[in-house]
Design a protein around this motif. Structure first.
Motif, PDB file in Angstrom:
ATOM      1  N   LEU A 169       0.817  -1.212   0.000  1.00 38.39           N
ATOM      2  CA  LEU A 169       0.000   0.000   0.000  1.00 38.39           C
ATOM      3  C   LEU A 169       0.852   1.264   0.000  1.00 38.39           C
ATOM      4  CD1 LEU A 169      -2.834  -1.026   2.500  1.00 38.39           C
ATOM      5  CD2 LEU A 169      -3.012  -0.765   0.014  1.00 38.39           C
ATOM      6  N   GLY A 170       2.120   1.131   0.330  1.00 39.46           N
ATOM      7  CA  GLY A 170       3.008   2.285   0.281  1.00 39.46           C
ATOM      8  C   GLY A 170       3.398   2.678  -1.128  1.00 39.46           C
ATOM      9  N   ILE A 171       3.216   1.770  -2.103  1.00 34.91           N
ATOM     10  CA  ILE A 171       3.651   2.069  -3.468  1.00 34.91           C
ATOM     11  C   ILE A 171       2.528   1.966  -4.495  1.00 34.91           C
ATOM     12  CG2 ILE A 171       6.031   1.385  -2.985  1.00 34.91           C
ATOM     13  CD1 ILE A 171       5.487  -1.236  -4.487  1.00 34.91           C
ATOM     14  N   MET A 172       1.323   1.580  -4.053  1.00 34.40           N
ATOM     15  CA  MET A 172       0.227   1.453  -5.021  1.00 34.40           C
ATOM     16  C   MET A 172      -1.116   1.585  -4.318  1.00 34.40           C
ATOM     17  SD  MET A 172       0.147  -2.669  -5.709  1.00 34.40           S
ATOM     18  CE  MET A 172      -0.708  -3.741  -4.514  1.00 34.40           C
ATOM     19  N   ASP A 173      -2.147   1.880  -5.129  1.00 34.01           N
ATOM     20  CA  ASP A 173      -3.523   1.940  -4.646  1.00 34.01           C
ATOM     21  C   ASP A 173      -4.339   0.904  -5.400  1.00 34.01           C
ATOM     22  OD1 ASP A 173      -3.239   4.261  -2.879  1.00 34.01           O
ATOM     23  OD2 ASP A 173      -2.934   5.403  -4.736  1.00 34.01           O
ATOM     24  N   TRP A 174      -5.242   0.238  -4.688  1.00 32.39           N
ATOM     25  CA  TRP A 174      -6.051  -0.793  -5.313  1.00 32.39           C
ATOM     26  C   TRP A 174      -7.198  -0.206  -6.129  1.00 32.39           C
ATOM     27  CZ3 TRP A 174      -5.364  -5.902  -5.925  1.00 32.39           C
ATOM     28  CH2 TRP A 174      -4.316  -6.477  -5.222  1.00 32.39           C
ATOM     29  N   ILE A 175      -7.462  -0.825  -7.276  1.00 32.00           N
ATOM     30  CA  ILE A 175      -8.630  -0.510  -8.101  1.00 32.00           C
ATOM     31  C   ILE A 175      -9.696  -1.578  -7.903  1.00 32.00           C
ATOM     32  CG2 ILE A 175      -9.466  -0.254 -10.480  1.00 32.00           C
ATOM     33  CD1 ILE A 175      -6.639   0.856 -11.129  1.00 32.00           C
ATOM     34  N   THR A 176      -9.270  -2.849  -7.836  1.00 34.68           N
ATOM     35  CA  THR A 176     -10.189  -3.956  -7.570  1.00 34.68           C
ATOM     36  C   THR A 176     -10.248  -4.248  -6.068  1.00 34.68           C
ATOM     37  OG1 THR A 176      -8.367  -5.464  -8.132  1.00 34.68           O
ATOM     38  CG2 THR A 176     -10.010  -5.020  -9.844  1.00 34.68           C
ATOM     39  N   ASN A 177     -11.142  -5.151  -5.687  1.00 35.08           N
ATOM     40  CA  ASN A 177     -11.482  -5.336  -4.278  1.00 35.08           C
ATOM     41  C   ASN A 177     -10.690  -6.428  -3.562  1.00 35.08           C
ATOM     42  OD1 ASN A 177     -12.538  -7.615  -5.476  1.00 35.08           O
ATOM     43  ND2 ASN A 177     -14.627  -7.336  -4.728  1.00 35.08           N
ATOM     44  N   ASP A 178      -9.517  -6.761  -4.056  1.00 31.04           N
ATOM     45  CA  ASP A 178      -8.774  -7.915  -3.551  1.00 31.04           C
ATOM     46  C   ASP A 178      -8.388  -7.819  -2.073  1.00 31.04           C
ATOM     47  OD1 ASP A 178      -8.428  -7.620  -6.542  1.00 31.04           O
ATOM     48  OD2 ASP A 178      -7.648  -9.640  -6.246  1.00 31.04           O
ATOM     49  N   VAL A 179      -8.140  -6.623  -1.572  1.00 33.98           N
ATOM     50  CA  VAL A 179      -7.760  -6.512  -0.154  1.00 33.98           C
ATOM     51  C   VAL A 179      -8.758  -5.665   0.630  1.00 33.98           C
ATOM     52  CG1 VAL A 179      -5.309  -6.873  -0.635  1.00 33.98           C
ATOM     53  CG2 VAL A 179      -6.199  -4.546  -0.537  1.00 33.98           C
ATOM     54  N   MET A 194      -9.117  -6.476   4.168  1.00 34.50           N
ATOM     55  CA  MET A 194      -8.090  -6.002   5.087  1.00 34.50           C
ATOM     56  C   MET A 194      -8.212  -4.499   5.356  1.00 34.50           C
ATOM     57  SD  MET A 194      -3.932  -6.229   4.606  1.00 34.50           S
ATOM     58  CE  MET A 194      -3.747  -4.642   3.749  1.00 34.50           C
ATOM     59  N   THR A 195      -8.453  -3.729   4.312  1.00 34.33           N
ATOM     60  CA  THR A 195      -8.471  -2.267   4.444  1.00 34.33           C
ATOM     61  C   THR A 195      -9.834  -1.719   4.842  1.00 34.33           C
ATOM     62  OG1 THR A 195      -9.037  -1.943   2.109  1.00 34.33           O
ATOM     63  CG2 THR A 195      -6.686  -2.102   2.666  1.00 34.33           C
ATOM     64  N   LYS A 196     -10.881  -2.535   4.660  1.00 36.87           N
ATOM     65  CA  LYS A 196     -12.269  -2.121   4.916  1.00 36.87           C
ATOM     66  C   LYS A 196     -12.748  -1.054   3.925  1.00 36.87           C
ATOM     67  CE  LYS A 196     -11.948  -4.909   8.340  1.00 36.87           C
ATOM     68  NZ  LYS A 196     -12.387  -6.312   8.150  1.00 36.87           N
ATOM     69  N   GLU A 197     -12.024  -0.894   2.824  1.00 36.02           N
ATOM     70  CA  GLU A 197     -12.464  -0.011   1.754  1.00 36.02           C
ATOM     71  C   GLU A 197     -13.402  -0.789   0.834  1.00 36.02           C
ATOM     72  OE1 GLU A 197      -8.737   1.149   0.072  1.00 36.02           O
ATOM     73  OE2 GLU A 197      -8.497   2.851   1.455  1.00 36.02           O
ATOM     74  N   VAL A 198     -14.002  -0.078  -0.129  1.00 34.78           N
ATOM     75  CA  VAL A 198     -14.925  -0.718  -1.058  1.00 34.78           C
ATOM     76  C   VAL A 198     -14.489  -0.425  -2.493  1.00 34.78           C
ATOM     77  CG1 VAL A 198     -17.303  -0.879  -1.864  1.00 34.78           C
ATOM     78  CG2 VAL A 198     -16.840  -0.528   0.576  1.00 34.78           C
ATOM     79  N   HIS A 199     -14.125  -1.480  -3.224  1.00 37.86           N
ATOM     80  CA  HIS A 199     -13.730  -1.377  -4.620  1.00 37.86           C
ATOM     81  C   HIS A 199     -14.516  -2.404  -5.433  1.00 37.86           C
ATOM     82  CE1 HIS A 199     -10.133   0.161  -2.443  1.00 37.86           C
ATOM     83  NE2 HIS A 199     -10.073   1.009  -3.451  1.00 37.86           N
ATOM     84  N   PRO A 200     -14.594  -2.220  -6.745  1.00 37.77           N
ATOM     85  CA  PRO A 200     -15.303  -3.206  -7.571  1.00 37.77           C
ATOM     86  C   PRO A 200     -14.472  -4.466  -7.768  1.00 37.77           C
ATOM     87  CG  PRO A 200     -14.321  -1.522  -8.963  1.00 37.77           C
ATOM     88  CD  PRO A 200     -14.101  -1.075  -7.542  1.00 37.77           C
TER      89      PRO A 200
END
Length: 215
Positions: free
Chosen positions: A187-197, A200-206
Motif C-alpha cells: 500500500l506504500g507504493i500502489m492503490d487498489w482498483i479492484t477489491n482484492d484486499v 483487510m483495508t475495509k475499503e470498497v472497490h469493484p
C-alpha cells in the motif's frame, strides 16, 4: 507458449457502447483468433479499465493480411476507449510464476486484479516481485498457481492468475499474517482498483469481471 497482454481505458459514458460493439465484432474476432492460433483469450473489466490476455505458439507471426484484419476490427470499437498499453506491443512483465499449465480449464479458478502505482514506484514494485522470483528459484511451481503473470503500462498494474482448485488448501493463520504484512507494505507504493484486499483495508472497490473469453 508465449503470453501477451493489453490494456485500455473506456471513455466516459462509453462502457455500454464498448460492450455492445464487442458483441457485434465477436464472431469476426474469434475467427481471427482461430486462424492465427491464438488461445486462452479473455477480456476483463473493473471500473473504466479493460485488460486483455491471450496466448499463442512460440515465435508465431501474424501475416500482413491478418494485421489488416485486426486493424479493421479495432477500428470498429476504437472510439469507445483510449489505449493504456502500446498497440501491438506487450506491457512490461513485472512478475511471473509459470507453473504447470493445465490443458483442462474446467477445474481452474481465475483471479484478475488491477492497481495504480504511486508516482515513481514502478521500479520498486518490479524489484519486490523480482525478489519473490529469486526466493522461488524461478523453478516450475506445481501449483495451485499454474499461470500467474503481472503486467504494467501507463502507471497501472494488471495481474492474471490461473489457479488449480484441486490443489487449493485452507489458509493458515501464519499465511494470513504474511499476506497482511505483504499487502500492507504494498500500500506504500500502489492503490487498489479492484477489491482484492477490501477484507483487510475495509475499503470498497469493484471486483474484476470477465467480459468475454475464448479458448
Amino acid at each position: 507458449m508465449e503470453r501477451h497482454a493489453f490494456a485500455m481505458k473506456v471513455k466516459e459514458g462509453k462502457m455500454n457502447d464498448y460492450r455492445k460493439t464487442l458483441g457485434e465484432i465477436w464472431p469476426e474476432l474469434t475467427a481471427y483468433l482461430d486462424r492465427n492460433g491464438i488461445h486462452n483469450f479473455s477480456i476483463w473489466n473493473a471500473a473504466d479499465l479493460i485488460f486483455g490476455y491471450y496466448e499463442n505458439a512460440d515465435g508465431a507471426v501474424i501475416s500482413p493480411k491478418e494485421e489488416k484484419v485486426k486493424a479493421a476490427l479495432t477500428e470498429k470499437i476504437q472510439d469507445t476507449f483510449t489505449w493504456i498499453s502500446t498497440p501491438g506491443k506487450d506491457m512490461r512483465l513485472m512478475y511471473h510464476n509459470f507453473g504447470v499449465v493445465r490443458e483442462n480449464k474446467e477445474l481452474i479458478r481465475h483471479r484478475m486484479f488491477m492497481t495504480k502505482l504511486k508516482d515513481g514506484c514502478e521500479e520498486e514494485y518490479k524489484a519486490r516481485h523480482d525478489g519473490l522470483v529469486a526466493q522461488r528459484g524461478d523453478t516450475i511451481d506445481p501449483g495451485p498457481d499454474s499461470n500467474f503473470s503481472i503486467w504494467s503500462a501507463g502507471g497501472y498494474i494488471f495481474g492474471y492468475d490461473e489457479i488449480d482448485t484441486t490443489m487449493e488448501v485452507e489458509e493458515t493463520p501464519e499465511a494470513r499474517e504474511a499476506t497482511i504484512a505483504w499487502e500492507t507494505r504494498q500500500l506504500g507504493i500502489m492503490d487498489w482498483i479492484t477489491n482484492d484486499v477490501d477484507w483487510m483495508t475495509k475499503e470498497v472497490h469493484p471486483s474484476s469481471v470477465r467480459l468475454a473469453w475464448y479458448n
